[in-house]
Scaffold this motif. Structure first.
Motif, PDB file in Angstrom:
ATOM      1  N   THR A 176       0.655   4.099  -3.297  1.00 35.02           N
ATOM      2  CA  THR A 176      -0.172   5.277  -3.031  1.00 35.02           C
ATOM      3  C   THR A 176      -0.078   6.298  -4.157  1.00 35.02           C
ATOM      4  OG1 THR A 176       1.673   6.160  -1.728  1.00 35.02           O
ATOM      5  CG2 THR A 176      -0.135   5.111  -0.528  1.00 35.02           C
ATOM      6  N   GLU A 188       0.821  -1.202   0.000  1.00 37.28           N
ATOM      7  CA  GLU A 188       0.000   0.000   0.000  1.00 37.28           C
ATOM      8  C   GLU A 188       0.859   1.259   0.000  1.00 37.28           C
ATOM      9  OE1 GLU A 188      -2.520  -0.565   3.375  1.00 37.28           O
ATOM     10  OE2 GLU A 188      -3.971  -1.810   2.254  1.00 37.28           O
ATOM     11  N   LYS A 222      -5.609   5.061  -6.751  1.00 38.84           N
ATOM     12  CA  LYS A 222      -5.697   5.112  -5.301  1.00 38.84           C
ATOM     13  C   LYS A 222      -6.309   6.429  -4.813  1.00 38.84           C
ATOM     14  CE  LYS A 222      -3.851   1.198  -4.041  1.00 38.84           C
ATOM     15  NZ  LYS A 222      -4.582   0.239  -3.209  1.00 38.84           N
TER      16      LYS A 222
END
Length: 352
Positions: A182, A178, A187
């Motif tokens: 990003t 993650e 996202k």
């Protein structure tokens, strides 16, 4: 051994893709073992491979998944681990300054006459690699016991490089993934509208398999049969454990907004949709899911059907929320962040 070459480009016909080659081989031979070793894996990639086996991967499967570069989706690992009888290992050489990079697919039938095919090449387990990218692979058919032993030696050399992941290791990898992703537009662009008619699992953007989702939803729109049926996209059938390419109707138990339980049937339609057949036991159906217009006709429903998983396999919660509600905006945002926001011609749908 018999060797042939498979290659594809973005301009290749669907019949010339690796996904179709695997599907053709699976249709001719009842493989009972699947061995997969790839550097990178996505949810849509593993789902496309499973679909190549008519949505039923061989009863014995082993998955060796690379974690380098934080490209493999955590949701894809979860999907692999959820396959009945599957054994999953992971591998990374990042700490050594190298990468785990093999792409090997082995499918075998142990009963006589033994048959097996090994695919070696450039294709990772992503939907783009299986059915879109420029890729090249060698397709090797085992013809005798010596060939099978050579294939086994190849697999053993790969398999021993991996290890069974711990729960904490998977949590840590998800956090790294993650953090590394990003910067990707998907996202942050949570207000992006999906293209009309798009299929969610046709894109590697999807981070979550429907079988692992807690919530599945779809706008009711102009639902048929006087507002007593809802058509779900074929891929949403996976949320209920149904084959996206169709199977016999199945009945499930639902907890309604009234807290009562009822049984409702899902039936596959020729338009590649699953149709949920509603009854007046559903409070919102009894009240009317579609408004009556001045001319006497039924207008577009202002509701969204929301299905929620419970701790029982065949028991789901069914609710209806308003299109203009804050809850629905939150639901769409979450699906968009996961890459699981799709659209029919007239309705949006997704899971999260």
């Amino acid at each position: 051994m018999k060797v042939e070459f498979q290659f594809q480009t973005p301009a290749s016909k669907p019949s010339h893709t690796l996904a179709q080659l695997i599907s053709d081989r699976a249709g001719k031979t009842s493989f009972d073992e699947a061995l997969v070793s790839v550097a990178y894996m996505t949810v849509s990639g593993i789902r496309l491979l499973i679909n190549s086996f008519s949505n039923s991967i061989p009863s014995e499967s082993k998955w060796l998944i690379g974690l380098d570069d934080c490209i493999t989706q955590p949701g894809a690992i979860d999907a692999a681990m959820a396959i009945p009888g599957a054994e999953v290992r992971v591998v990374s050489y990042a700490e050594l300054g190298f990468r785990f990079h093999p792409k090997v697919y082995i499918f075998r039938k142990s009963s006589k006459p033994k048959q097996g095919v090994t695919i070696l090449g450039s294709s990772n387990l992503t939907s783009q690699a299986l059915a879109g990218n420029g890729e090249a692979n060698a397709v090797i058919d085992s013809e005798n016991q010596e060939d099978f032993l050579m294939t086994q030696t190849l697999w053993d050399s790969l398999w021993k490089q991996g290890h069974s992941p711990t729960k904490q290791e998977l949590i840590s990898y998800k956090q790294r993934y993650e953090a590394a992703n990003t910067r990707k537009p998907k996202k942050v662009a949570t207000k992006r509208k999906p293209k009309s008619g798009m299929i969610i699992l046709s894109s590697d953007d999807a981070e979550l398999d429907p079988t692992q989702a807690k919530t599945c939803w779809i706008e009711c729109g102009y639902i048929t049969a006087m507002g007593r049926e809802i058509e779900l996209k074929a891929e949403q059938g996976l949320f209920f454990g149904l084959n996206p390419t169709g199977e016999n109707p199945k009945t499930f138990n639902f907890i309604l907004s009234s807290a009562k339980k009822t049984q409702l049937r899902l039936k596959f339609q020729g338009n590649h949709m699953w149709r949920l057949q509603l009854t007046s036991e559903v409070p919102e159906v009894a009240a009317g899911l579609r408004p009556r217009l001045p001319d006497g006709t039924l207008g577009r429903s202002p509701y969204v059907a929301v299905f929620e998983r419970t701790d029982k396999t065949s028991l789901f919660r069914l609710r209806f929320i308003n299109l203009s509600s804050a809850e629905f905006r939150k639901l769409k945002k979450k699906s968009s962040q996961l890459g699981t926001l799709g659209a029919t011609i007239a309705r949006q749908y997704g899971w999260c």
